[in-house]
Write a protein that holds these residues in place. Structure first.
Motif, short mmCIF file in Angstrom:
data_model
loop_
_atom_site.label_atom_id
_atom_site.label_comp_id
_atom_site.label_asym_id
_atom_site.label_seq_id
_atom_site.Cartn_x
_atom_site.Cartn_y
_atom_site.Cartn_z
N SER A 34 0.81 -1.22 0.00
CA SER A 34 0.00 0.00 0.00
C SER A 34 0.84 1.26 0.00
CB SER A 34 -0.93 0.01 1.21
OG SER A 34 -0.18 -0.04 2.42
N THR A 35 2.08 1.18 0.50
CA THR A 35 2.94 2.37 0.53
C THR A 35 4.08 2.28 -0.47
OG1 THR A 35 4.36 1.40 2.27
CG2 THR A 35 2.47 2.74 2.98
N THR A 263 0.14 5.83 -11.25
CA THR A 263 -0.76 4.79 -11.75
C THR A 263 -1.57 4.15 -10.63
OG1 THR A 263 1.00 3.15 -11.53
CG2 THR A 263 0.81 4.27 -13.64
N GLY A 264 -1.30 4.52 -9.42
CA GLY A 264 -1.99 3.90 -8.31
C GLY A 264 -3.39 4.43 -8.14
N THR A 265 -4.34 3.57 -8.03
CA THR A 265 -5.71 3.94 -7.74
C THR A 265 -6.19 3.05 -6.61
OG1 THR A 265 -6.65 2.36 -9.31
CG2 THR A 265 -6.09 4.57 -10.14
N THR A 266 -7.27 3.45 -6.01
CA THR A 266 -7.81 2.66 -4.91
C THR A 266 -8.18 1.26 -5.38
OG1 THR A 266 -8.66 4.68 -3.90
CG2 THR A 266 -9.61 2.61 -3.15
N ILE A 270 -6.64 -2.23 -4.02
CA ILE A 270 -7.49 -3.27 -3.46
C ILE A 270 -7.27 -4.59 -4.20
CG2 ILE A 270 -9.90 -4.01 -3.19
CD1 ILE A 270 -10.62 -1.08 -2.72
N GLY A 271 -7.13 -4.50 -5.52
CA GLY A 271 -6.89 -5.72 -6.30
C GLY A 271 -5.60 -6.41 -5.92
N SER A 272 -4.51 -5.64 -5.78
CA SER A 272 -3.22 -6.23 -5.42
C SER A 272 -3.26 -6.83 -4.02
CB SER A 272 -2.12 -5.18 -5.51
OG SER A 272 -2.38 -4.10 -4.62
N ILE A 273 -3.95 -6.17 -3.08
CA ILE A 273 -4.05 -6.71 -1.72
C ILE A 273 -4.88 -7.99 -1.70
CG2 ILE A 273 -5.07 -6.26 0.55
CD1 ILE A 273 -4.14 -3.39 0.33
N LEU A 274 -5.95 -8.02 -2.48
CA LEU A 274 -6.77 -9.24 -2.54
C LEU A 274 -5.97 -10.40 -3.12
CD1 LEU A 274 -10.25 -7.88 -3.70
CD2 LEU A 274 -9.65 -8.82 -1.47
N ILE A 359 4.83 -4.60 -4.85
CA ILE A 359 5.51 -3.57 -4.06
C ILE A 359 6.24 -2.59 -4.97
CG2 ILE A 359 7.34 -3.15 -2.36
CD1 ILE A 359 6.59 -5.79 -1.04
N CYS A 360 6.94 -3.10 -5.96
CA CYS A 360 7.73 -2.26 -6.85
C CYS A 360 6.94 -1.78 -8.06
CB CYS A 360 8.98 -3.02 -7.32
SG CYS A 360 10.10 -3.50 -6.00
N ASN A 361 5.64 -2.10 -8.06
CA ASN A 361 4.80 -1.73 -9.20
C ASN A 361 5.42 -2.22 -10.51
OD1 ASN A 361 2.44 -0.61 -10.18
ND2 ASN A 361 3.38 1.35 -10.62
N GLY A 362 5.92 -3.45 -10.44
CA GLY A 362 6.59 -4.02 -11.60
C GLY A 362 5.63 -4.50 -12.66
N ASP A 363 6.20 -4.97 -13.75
CA ASP A 363 5.40 -5.45 -14.86
C ASP A 363 5.75 -6.90 -15.14
OD1 ASP A 363 7.92 -5.15 -15.81
OD2 ASP A 363 7.45 -3.57 -17.25
N ALA A 364 5.33 -7.39 -16.29
CA ALA A 364 5.61 -8.79 -16.64
C ALA A 364 7.11 -9.04 -16.74
CB ALA A 364 4.92 -9.14 -17.96
N GLN A 365 7.88 -8.06 -17.18
CA GLN A 365 9.32 -8.23 -17.28
C GLN A 365 9.94 -8.40 -15.90
OE1 GLN A 365 11.35 -4.98 -19.16
NE2 GLN A 365 13.32 -5.99 -19.13
#
Length: 711
Positions: A34-35, A263-266, A270-274, A359-365
């Motif tokens: 979340s942070t 790019t962060g939205t609520t 919520i999706g990443s935490i779930l 956590i790092c807002n990474g992608d598929a790479q």
């Protein structure tokens, strides 16, 4: 009963502690996600600068720059659209009429001696016209009817100009047209000049731009232009080319360059935490439903928790580094592989990589790179149990990280670039550093969490260790027995996939408790057996005391807890059959209880401890039957019986061994015994060798004599 209750409470406390650690890990993970970094860093370039890498479109997109340019050109092609302003015409006519009416009123009210020019000049009419005295006098000389005709001619000339249409930028042309029309009348030149002055003041544009109509037409023209498309992988600019304004605008529109974008939205949070919560649920079920196949010891749980917490915090702190290859993504899997186990490391690494991606807002790479590096690290780090392999493994890990980053970069990015090369170099360096940190930190984990690393267990098998040296000198029979048990246990552990180093080290020390009274054990006796003079219950107490004595000595020598467990459990609660049988014959069955003739230890709680128990049992029995002249084939049947007896007696209930593994262990034991007791060739005596050497010489002489006789 009290002892079982204590053990049960101890297990319950450990379960509670594990639950607390699990909850802390979940909370920490949610906090870091979340942070964590919620922004995507993109490259920044300047107009006129040289592109440092090749940029291509990541997907089909509209070429906003070209499309907007074409739309603007189409809109600019729209000609001005005018609308007729009748109000302007009416205002002009009204002002002219009011002026002539005011002049006529002044003339009608003019008294003798008063100046018409002065009165007219002071009159407050709206029309901003300046008339000369000559013009006013000429107007005053006209009769009333002519003044009316003059005013009508002025308005008619003005109407003629309005009919043609007067634009704001052509107002002078309108005045000229009105003067030309009025010039055709018969009025005097002075009155014509007066009319011209009136036209200059009264004429206003009656054709004004229709803004709404023009804007609608411009939009219609823009809509007619089709979007120009940029196709996926289409080049925008090549490395080394100058970035023009158009190129820069395209890069910005495609979001390939610019500042970090949020790019962060609520909803995404919520999706990443779930998803993370589901991962933890899967992790819990994995261990809860493993049926003992994957069961961690308490110190392994603590180490796994500590490694996870440290690495999650590292990910959070390094989330905004320029290149994610600067993060030691393979370190987690390497540490878990060495300290807990390769199977757990491979499973946990997948979960760690997904969480790291959040956590790092990474992608598929990011995900693919971390998965590959972690998997390779977990496998290769196992070879560092031998010091000569540490440097090669570190280099191999660096190369693997370089190749992994290069391959994922070529696949996911825009091809080769200097930026990709830098990421590969950073990954290679971090791969080497991760191996160094992993191997270098092992003493910390060993000292703090009693980690049973291969290196530590290997050190325990060094014959120069004080406990083993004492065993070798004071109880040589027990020492020899321990070596054979170690070979049996290590072979069986290897066959079932258990910890071979632990099995060998545990077997080395399993009988060190016999050092208290080495002569009381048959392998150290030479003829006289003290038990012949002792009651069976006394002998039983002496014999069954050696696991407890072994644990006490192990503590004195600083042996790790897992080795102490093997010492404590290698007999479990087995029955001392020899002295039990002796007691039955001496006292009768009604006076003997089986419980008095059992070991008071704990049944094996690990696969390695159970393997040592079985190896210890079969080694002593096989040595006994072979000493009585029986064959190895007969001993094989005995091995099967002994293993079945341990199973039926409940000694393997908590070991984690499967029924199918017992057969694998039996075959491994037989293989070792065949290697030890195989048939050897009979070496000839010296006399037989000498006789065999003489025989060819005598035969040769007989042949020579025979030939001479024939001649």
């Amino acid at each position: 009963m009290a002892r079982k209750k204590d053990v049960s409470l101890n297990k319950k406390e450990k379960k509670n502690h594990q639950g607390i650690l699990f909850a802390i890990a979940v909370i920490l993970t949610f906090f870091c996600i979340s942070t964590g970094s919620r922004a995507v860093e993109v490259d920044t370039v300047q107009v006129g600068a040289v592109a440092e890498k090749r940029y291509v479109a990541e997907k089909d997109a509209i070429d906003v720059v070209t499309t907007e340019r074409l739309k603007d050109a189409a809109a600019d092609s729209v000609a001005p659209i005018y609308m007729h302003d009748s109000i302007a015409e009416e205002n002009s006519r009204t002002e002219i009429n009011e002026m002539f009416q005011e002049l006529n009123h002044i003339l009608s009210a003019l008294k003798e001696g008063e100046s018409f020019y002065e009165k007219a000049e002071a009159s407050p009419w709206k029309l901003p016209v300046v008339l000369t005295e000559k013009q006013l006098n000429a107007y005053a000389e006209l009769s009333k009817s002519n003044r009316t005709l003059f005013a009508e001619d002025c308005i008619n000339a003005m109407n003629s100009a309005y009919e043609t249409g007067i634009k704001a930028d052509a107002l002078e042309d309108g005045r000229t047209a009105a003067n030309e029309t009025f010039a055709k009348t018969a009025w005097s030149s002075t009155l014509k000049e007066m009319a011209a002055a009136v036209f200059d003041a009264a004429l206003e544009p009656n054709l004004v731009l229709d803004s709404d109509a023009m804007e609608a037409e411009r939009e219609a023209k823009r809509a007619e232009v089709e979007n120009v498309m940029i196709r996926k992988n289409q080049k925008i600019v090549d490395e080394g080319e100058i970035v023009t304004q158009d190129i820069y605008d395209r890069l910005v529109s495609l979001e390939l360059i610019g500042d970090a974008k949020y790019t962060g939205t609520t909803l995404s949070l919520i999706g990443s935490i779930l998803m993370t919560g589901l991962l933890f649920v899967a992790l819990y079920l994995f261990f809860a439903w493993s049926n003992g196949v994957v069961e961690l010891k308490y110190n392994e749980v603590k180490m796994l928790f500590t490694i996870y917490v440290i690495m999650v915090i590292v990910l959070r702190l390094m989330a905004k580094v320029p290149y994610f290859t600067l993060i030691p993504l393979g370190l987690f899997a390497m540490l878990v592989s060495l300290l807990v186990g390769r199977r757990v490391a491979l499973g946990m690494n997948a979960m760690f990589c997904v969480i790291g991606c959040f956590i790092c807002n990474g992608d598929a790479q990011f995900l693919m790179y971390s998965l590959l590096v972690g998997t390779l690290g977990a496998v290769m780090i196992q070879k560092t149990d031998k010091r000569q392999f540490v440097v090669p493994i570190a280099v191999a890990m660096g190369v693997a990280s370089f190749v992994t980053m290069f391959s994922t970069g070529v696949f996911f990015e825009t091809g080769y670039s200097s930026g990709l090369l830098m990421k590969c170099i950073c990954g290679a360096v971090m791969g080497v550093i991760s191996v160094i940190i992993t191997v270098g930190s092992l003493p910390f984990w060993e000292a703090t969490f009693e980690a049973n690393t291969p290196n530590r267990l290997l050190e325990l098998t060094n014959p120069n260790n004080e406990a083993l040296r004492r065993l070798m000198i004071e109880a040589p029979g027990t020492y020899h027995h321990s070596l054979i048990v170690a070979n049996l246990a290590e072979t069986a552990a290897y066959e079932i996939g258990a910890n071979t180093a632990l099995a060998r080290a545990g077997a080395y020390y399993h009988d060190i408790g016999k050092l208290k009274q080495p002569q009381m054990f048959s392998e150290n006796q030479s003829g006289y057996n003290p038990h012949d003079d002792l009651a069976p219950e006394t002998s039983t107490k002496i014999i069954t005391q050696h696991p407890k004595n072994g644990v006490e000595m192990g503590l004195e020598y600083g042996l790790p807890r897992i080795i102490l467990d093997v010492i404590r459990e290698h007999h479990g609660t087995s029955l001392v059959k020899f002295f039990y049988f002796k007691a039955l014959k001496a006292y009768g069955a009604e006076n003997v209880t089986e419980e008095e003739y059992r070991y008071q230890g704990t049944i094996p709680t690990s696969r390695e401890s159970a393997v040592v128990m079985l190896a210890d049992t079969v080694e002593a029995a096989v040595r006994s039957v072979l000493g009585k002249g029986q064959t190895l084939e007969e001993a094989e049947a005995l091995i099967k019986t002994l293993i079945k007896d341990k199973l039926d007696d409940g000694q393997l209930d908590h070991s984690g061994l499967g029924i199918h593994e017992l057969e694998i262990i039996r075959k491994a034991f037989i293989k070792v015994f065949h290697g030890m007791y195989h048939e050897r060739v009979a070496y000839p005596k010296q006399e037989e060798i000498a006789a065999a050497a003489k025989k060819p010489a005598e035969e040769k002489r007989e042949e020579e004599n025979s030939e001479s006789t024939d001649r």
